[in-house]
Write a protein that holds these residues in place. Structure first.
Motif, mmCIF file in Angstrom:
data_model
loop_
_atom_site.group_PDB
_atom_site.id
_atom_site.type_symbol
_atom_site.label_atom_id
_atom_site.label_comp_id
_atom_site.label_asym_id
_atom_site.label_seq_id
_atom_site.Cartn_x
_atom_site.Cartn_y
_atom_site.Cartn_z
ATOM 1 N N SER A 622 84.102 -19.889 -43.852
ATOM 2 C CA SER A 622 83.666 -20.632 -45.026
ATOM 3 C C SER A 622 82.773 -19.810 -45.953
ATOM 4 O O SER A 622 82.302 -18.737 -45.591
ATOM 5 C CB SER A 622 82.902 -21.868 -44.545
ATOM 6 O OG SER A 622 82.227 -22.475 -45.601
ATOM 7 N N THR A 623 82.593 -20.333 -47.118
ATOM 8 C CA THR A 623 81.541 -19.821 -47.990
ATOM 9 C C THR A 623 80.380 -20.797 -47.867
ATOM 10 O O THR A 623 80.388 -21.655 -46.994
ATOM 11 C CB THR A 623 82.010 -19.780 -49.453
ATOM 12 O OG1 THR A 623 82.375 -21.098 -49.825
ATOM 13 C CG2 THR A 623 83.173 -18.824 -49.613
ATOM 14 N N THR A 624 79.432 -20.707 -48.768
ATOM 15 C CA THR A 624 78.253 -21.553 -48.622
ATOM 16 C C THR A 624 78.507 -23.011 -48.985
ATOM 17 O O THR A 624 77.574 -23.797 -48.989
ATOM 18 C CB THR A 624 77.107 -21.034 -49.489
ATOM 19 O OG1 THR A 624 77.602 -20.872 -50.807
ATOM 20 C CG2 THR A 624 76.601 -19.739 -48.967
ATOM 21 N N VAL A 625 79.749 -23.385 -49.283
ATOM 22 C CA VAL A 625 79.992 -24.807 -49.561
ATOM 23 C C VAL A 625 79.549 -25.691 -48.413
ATOM 24 O O VAL A 625 79.236 -26.853 -48.611
ATOM 25 C CB VAL A 625 81.469 -25.164 -49.874
ATOM 26 C CG1 VAL A 625 81.815 -24.795 -51.283
ATOM 27 C CG2 VAL A 625 82.400 -24.556 -48.870
ATOM 28 N N ILE A 626 79.548 -25.152 -47.209
ATOM 29 C CA ILE A 626 79.170 -26.000 -46.081
ATOM 30 C C ILE A 626 77.660 -26.214 -46.013
ATOM 31 O O ILE A 626 77.177 -26.988 -45.223
ATOM 32 C CB ILE A 626 79.601 -25.415 -44.724
ATOM 33 C CG1 ILE A 626 79.058 -24.005 -44.584
ATOM 34 C CG2 ILE A 626 81.069 -25.481 -44.529
ATOM 35 C CD1 ILE A 626 78.638 -23.733 -43.176
ATOM 36 N N GLU A 627 76.961 -25.504 -46.858
ATOM 37 C CA GLU A 627 75.516 -25.525 -46.736
ATOM 38 C C GLU A 627 74.914 -26.913 -46.904
ATOM 39 O O GLU A 627 73.925 -27.258 -46.287
ATOM 40 C CB GLU A 627 74.975 -24.542 -47.776
ATOM 41 C CG GLU A 627 73.598 -24.740 -48.233
ATOM 42 C CD GLU A 627 73.304 -23.739 -49.351
ATOM 43 O OE1 GLU A 627 72.217 -23.779 -49.864
ATOM 44 O OE2 GLU A 627 74.203 -22.936 -49.687
ATOM 45 N N VAL A 628 75.491 -27.703 -47.754
ATOM 46 C CA VAL A 628 74.855 -28.960 -48.097
ATOM 47 C C VAL A 628 75.126 -30.080 -47.088
ATOM 48 O O VAL A 628 76.203 -30.643 -47.042
ATOM 49 C CB VAL A 628 75.283 -29.426 -49.504
ATOM 50 C CG1 VAL A 628 74.647 -30.755 -49.829
ATOM 51 C CG2 VAL A 628 74.896 -28.389 -50.525
ATOM 52 N N GLY A 629 74.164 -30.320 -46.250
ATOM 53 C CA GLY A 629 74.143 -31.537 -45.450
ATOM 54 C C GLY A 629 75.235 -31.857 -44.441
ATOM 55 O O GLY A 629 75.269 -32.948 -43.924
ATOM 56 N N VAL A 630 76.118 -30.906 -44.164
ATOM 57 C CA VAL A 630 77.207 -31.237 -43.254
ATOM 58 C C VAL A 630 76.686 -31.399 -41.820
ATOM 59 O O VAL A 630 75.877 -30.618 -41.354
ATOM 60 C CB VAL A 630 78.272 -30.133 -43.309
ATOM 61 C CG1 VAL A 630 79.302 -30.327 -42.235
ATOM 62 C CG2 VAL A 630 78.904 -30.107 -44.679
#
Ligand code: ADP
Ligand code: MG
Length: 774
Positions: A622-630
Motif C-alpha cells: 500500500s501507499t499511505t492511504v491506509i494511514e487514516v484510521g483503518v
C-alpha cells in the motif's frame, strides 16, 4: 508628525518606489518596518580575533583587505580576497564572483560572515566560501554610517526587496539607516501608546515598546550575543510577549463570547449512566473515564461545548465519542458523527451498530455517505429531518452540504489528522435558539504550543493511555540490503495466522514523484465533493505545489551539488505497484497479496479493505492511504519501505495501524537510499518511543509550525516576531495573562489602557490573522 501608523512612503529614506516594494512584503507602516527585526547580529564592538576562532563554526570576522584576484583556471571563475588581521589571514572565495571585481580596495576594512574552514595551504589560516560581506565605513564616510556599523553590535536584516537609485538591493545598510532615523524621530515626538499596560509590564519586567524596539535593532553595548541570537533579550521578550498576548487575548475573548451563547444543558442522570453501561464492552481506562467526565461536564452546562479530544491512534476515542452521543440521544436529541473519508465513516457506522446492539433499547443509526444511491440518500435525509434518525454517521462534506436536522444536539467531528479549522463549525450556523455541542477528535498528537494557538478557542482533553493488554510495538530499523530477512519475517507472521502491511512512499515507477506523503494541502479543497477518496481529489494541486518547490530548490543549488544529487537520487525508488508485482512472483510468492493506493476507484479500494479485514488478504501492499484510521486487529506487522522519506507524524500514524489486537506486533523501518541526518533523527525517535506527543514535538522542531500542519491555511497565525517552537514559555505566560486580563483579574489597569488594548486587538485580529470579528 510621525507615528507608528505613518505610511512607509512618508518615512525618511524610503521614497515612493521602495514603499511599493515594501508594501508587497506586507510592510505598510512605520510600525511594520520596526517589527521587521534583525535576524542576526554581528559583534563589531568586541569581535573575536581570528586566533580565537575554530574551523567549522559560523563566524563574523573583521579584517583589512590585503588583495584580490580572479582565478579563471577552472570551469568557473572564482573571485578570491585575502583579508588580514595582524598576523592571521583569511581567504574568502566566491564562485562566479566576477561581479565583485573592482569592489574592494586594499586597506579597506571589511566584515565577513560565513562558515570558517581551515585552509589547506597555510597552517593556522582560514578560508570562507561565499561569505556575506560588508565593506566597513572608513574615515571619509559620513558619521552615521560609522556610528551604525563599526564599534558596536550590528544588526543584520533580511532584505525586504526594493533597490537603491543605482540598482543595488536594499540590504542591511539601508535598513539600519532608515530604522535608526525613524527611532530617533519617534523618540522626539509625543510619547507612543504602549499596547501592553504599564502594570503588566512592570510586574513581568518588560521594557516599554520603543525601548524594546531600539534594543532589538541597536543593542546597547554589553548585551549578550547569545541572548541576541536566541531572541531572549528583554527587548525581544517584550515584543514576542506583546504578539502572543494579543493572540491569546483574541482567543480568550472568543471563548468568552461562546460562554454567552445559549447551548443545551444535557442531563446526565442514572438513566444515562445505565444506558452507557449497557453498551460498554469493556472497562474504560482511567484516561477514558477522565475525558468522558470532562465532556459530560461541558454538556451539562447551558453553554455550547467546544472541545478537542486528542489521543493517539487506538487510545479509544471512538468509544468515548459514542458515550457522549448517548448522553445527547438519551436527552432526546440527535447526535452526528462526521468522518473525513468514506472508509472511516463506514467503519464508525459498523462499530457503532455493533456496540449499540448490546443495549436493550433500539437506537436508530443512519449512515450517509457518497456511495449510497440517490434514493437511499433521500431516505436517510428524510429520517434525519423527521427526527427518526438518532445517531447519524457520515462523511463530513456530505453532511455539511445539505442536511436538515430535526433536533441536533451534538456534533462529533473525527478529523483524524485533517485540520479543517476554518470550516469546522459551518454545520451549526443555523439560526436556532440553541447551538449544539461540538466535540472534535484528532489522532494527531499536537504539541501544546500549537494546540494553544490553532485550537486555542477550544478546551482540550487528552487520552494519554492505551487500553490494557496492548504490548508495545517492537520497532526496528534495517536497510534494503536485508530485505530478504524482512520478507522471511513477513512470511513467518502470515504462517502464524497474522496479517501484514507493506507501505511505500510512491504509487508507481522510480520517477513517480508523487509521494502520497503529506497531509492534504488545504482542507477546503476537499469540501463540497464526495470525499470518498480525498487523496485522489487532492493529488493534482499537491503535485504541482511539490514540483514548484522542487524547482525552486534546485534552481538555488550550484551546478556541482546538482550533479551530486543526480548521482545519489536517481537509483530506484521502490514503488507500491512495482513491488506488488515483484513480491507476488518473488519473495512473497504463495501468499495472498493485495494492492491499495489512492489512484484506485473508491469502490475498488473499499473491496480490498474489506478483503483485508476479513482476512482474505495476507499482505497489503500500500501507499499511505491506509494511514487514516483503518482498524484491522489481526494485522501485527507494519513494514515501511524508504522510511527515510517519511515524516514522523506519518510513520507514527502508520505504526498505529498495528498493535490493535492482542498479538505481539512489529514495525520494521526499512531504509533504501541516502539517510539525511534529520531522517536519522526521525528513525531513532521512532525506535526509541511510541509516545505520540514526544514524536510530535520533534516533528515540530524539524519542520516548523507551517509544515507541521501541512498548510498555512490551517489557521496558523503569521507571526512577526514570535516563533512557536522557540517561544513556548512566553506563550504559556501570554495565555495566562490574557485570560486574567479578559476576565478583569489584572490589577491596576486604567480605563484608557483597556481602550488601547481593545483598539489594538481589533487591528491585530484583522490585519495579522485575517479574522474580522474581534
Ligand atoms: P481511536 O479511535 O482512538 O483510534 P478506538 O476507539 O478505535 O481508538 O479504539 C481502538 C481499539 O481499542 C478498538 O478496537 C476498541 O474497541 C478498543 N478499546 C477501546 N477502549 C478500550 C478499553 N478501555 N479496553 C479495551 N479495549 C478498548
Ligand atoms: Mg478511531
Amino acid at each position: 508628525m510621525l507615528d507608528l501608523a505613518t505610511p512607509v512612503q512618508l518615512i525618511k529614506g524610503v521614497g515612493p518606489r521602495n514603499a511599493e516594494a515594501l508594501r508587497k512584503r506586507g510592510v505598510e507602516t512605520a510600525e511594520d518596518l520596526l517589527y521587521h527585526l534583525p535576524f542576526r547580529y554581528e559583534d563589531r564592538l568586541d569581535p573575536k580575533p581570528l586566533s580565537a576562532l575554530k574551523a567549522g563554526e559560523m563566524a563574523s570576522v573583521i579584517g583589512e583587505v590585503r588583495g584580490t584576484a580572479t582565478l579563471r583556471a577552472r570551469s568557473m571563475p572564482i573571485f578570491e580576497m585575502t583579508v588580514g588581521q595582524g598576523l592571521g589571514t583569511l581567504k574568502a572565495m566566491w564562485f562566479r564572483g566576477t561581479y565583485l571585481e573592482g569592489k574592494f580596495r586594499p586597506g579597506q576594512m571589511v566584515a565577513l560572515y560565513g562558515k570558517l574552514e581551515s585552509s589547506r595551504s597555510t597552517v593556522g589560516s582560514f578560508k570562507m566560501v561565499q561569505p556575506q560581506f560588508e565593506i566597513l565605513p572608513g574615515p571619509e564616510d559620513e558619521n552615521e554610517a560609522v556610528l551604525l556599523e563599526v564599534g558596536r553590535i550590528v544588526p543584520v536584516y533580511e532584505s525586504l526587496g526594493g533597490t537603491t537609485p543605482w540598482g543595488a538591493k536594499l540590504g542591511s545598510r539601508w535598513m539600519r539607516q532608515v530604522v535608526w532615523r525613524l527611532l530617533d524621530d519617534l523618540a522626539a515626538g509625543p510619547q507612543l501608546i504602549d499596547p501592553v499596560p504599564h502594570s503588566l509590564r512592570k510586574r513581568l519586567g518588560l521594557p516599554g515598546r520603543l525601548e524594546a524596539l531600539r534594543a532589538a535593532h541597536f543593542p546597547p553595548a554589553g548585551t549578550g550575543m547569545g541572548d541576541l541570537q536566541a531572541f531572549t533579550t528583554p527587548g525581544h521578550a517584550r515584543l514576542i510577549f506583546e504578539e502572543l498576548f494579543y493572540l491569546e487575548l483574541g482567543l480568550e475573548l472568543k471563548r468568552k463570547r461562546l460562554r454567552d451563547r445559549a447551548g443545551i444543558a444535557f442531563t446526565a442522570d442514572d438513566n444515562v449512566r445505565n444506558a452507557i453501561k449497557q453498551v460498554l464492552p469493556f472497562r474504560p481506562t482511567a484516561a477514558q473515564k477522565r475525558v468522558l467526565g470532562e465532556i459530560v461536564e461541558d454538556m451539562r452546562k447551558p453553554q455550547p461545548m467546544r472541545r478537542l479530544l486528542q489521543g493517539d491512534v487506538g487510545s479509544g476515542k471512538t468509544i468515548v465519542a459514542l458515550e457522549a452521543a448517548l448522553v445527547a440521544i438519551e436527552g432526546g436529541y440527535q447526535a452526528v458523527l462526521m468522518a473525513p473519508t468514506e472508509i472511516l465513516a463506514t467503519q464508525h457506522y459498523l462499530s457503532a451498530r455493533k456496540l449499540l446492539q448490546r443495549s436493550s433499547r433500539q437506537y436508530k443509526v443512519t449512515l450517509l455517505t457518497g456511495s449510497l444511491d440517490e434514493a437511499e440518500k433521500r431516505r436517510a435525509r428524510r429520517r434525519i429531518a423527521s427526527g427518526d434518525a438518532e445517531l447519524i454517521i457520515g462523511t463530513q462534506a456530505l453532511i455539511q452540504a445539505k442536511v436538515d436536522f430535526a433536533n441536533l444536539g451534538l456534533v462529533i467531528v473525527d478529523e483524524q489528522h485533517r485540520f479543517g479549522v476554518r470550516q469546522r463549525f459551518t454545520l451549526m450556523k443555523k439560526d436556532e435558539a440553541t447551538e449544539p455541542d461540538v466535540l472534535v477528535m484528532t489522532a494527531t498528537p499536537i504539541p501544546r504550543t500549537l494546540a494553544l494557538t490553532i485550537y486555542g478557542d477550544l478546551e482540550v482533553s487528552v487520552i494519554d493511555e492505551l487500553p490494557p493488554g496492548r504490548s508495545p510495538i517492537i520497532t526496528r530499523r534495517t536497510s534494503e540490503e536485508r530485505a530478504d530477512d524482512v520478507w522471511e519475517f513477513v512470511r513467518k507472521q502470515v504462517t502464524a495466522g497474522r496479517q501484514a502491511y507493506v507501505v511505500y512512499p510512491v504509487i508507481e515507477g522510480a520517477n513517480d514523484d508523487q509521494p502520497e506523503l503529506d497531509f492534504p494541502k488545504d482542507p477546503s479543497e476537499s469540501a463540497g465533493q464526495n470525499t470518498g477518496a480525498p487523496t485522489i481529489a487532492l493529488k493534482a494541486p499537491a503535485k504541482k505545489a511539490a514540483k514548484k518547490v522542487a524547482a525552486k530548490k534546485s534552481a538555488k543549488k550550484s551546478a556541482k551539488t546538482k550533479k551530486d544529487d543526480e548521482l545519489f537520487e536517481k537509483p530506484s525508488l521502490r514503488a507500491a505497484t512495482d513491488m506488488y508485482e515483484e513480491l507476488r512472483h518473488g519473495a512473497l510468492h504463495g501468499l495472498r497479496l493485495g494492492l491499495l493506493h489512492g489512484r484506485l476507484p473508491s469502490d475498488e479500494k473499499e473491496i480490498i479493505m474489506q478483503q483485508f479485514k476479513r482476512g482474505d488478504i495476507d499482505v497489503l501492499i500500500s501507499t499511505t492511504v491506509i494511514e487514516v484510521g483503518v482498524d484491522v486487529p489481526n494485522a501485527s506487522l507494519m513494514v515501511i519501505e524508504h522510511a527515510e522519506r517519511f515524516g514522523l507524524a506519518q510513520m507514527h500514524q502508520l505504526r498505529g495501524r498495528v498493535g490493535r489486537g492482542t498479538a505481539k506486533s512489529y514495525c520494521i523501518l526499512m531504509t533504501g537510499g541516502r539517510v539525511s541526518p534529520e531522517a536519522e533523527q526521525r528513525l531513532d525517535a521512532m525506535v526509541r518511543t511510541q509516545n505520540g506527543f514526544e514524536l510530535a514535538e520533534l516533528d515540530l522542531q524539524q519542520r516548523g509550525p507551517g509544515e507541521f500542519f501541512g498548510t498555512r491555511q490551517a489557521g496558523l497565525p503569521d507571526f512577526r516576531v514570535a516563533n512557536l517552537v522557540r517561544d513556548r514559555r512566553l506563550l504559556e505566560l501570554a495565555k495566562s495573562e490574557a485570560s486574567d486580563f479578559a476576565n478583569l483579574r489584572t490589577k491596576n489597569v486604567t480605563e484608557d489602557e483597556r481602550a488601547i488594548v481593545r483598539t489594538q486587538l481589533k487591528l491585530h485580529w484583522q490585519r495579522r490573522y485575517g479574522l474580522v470579528e474581534a
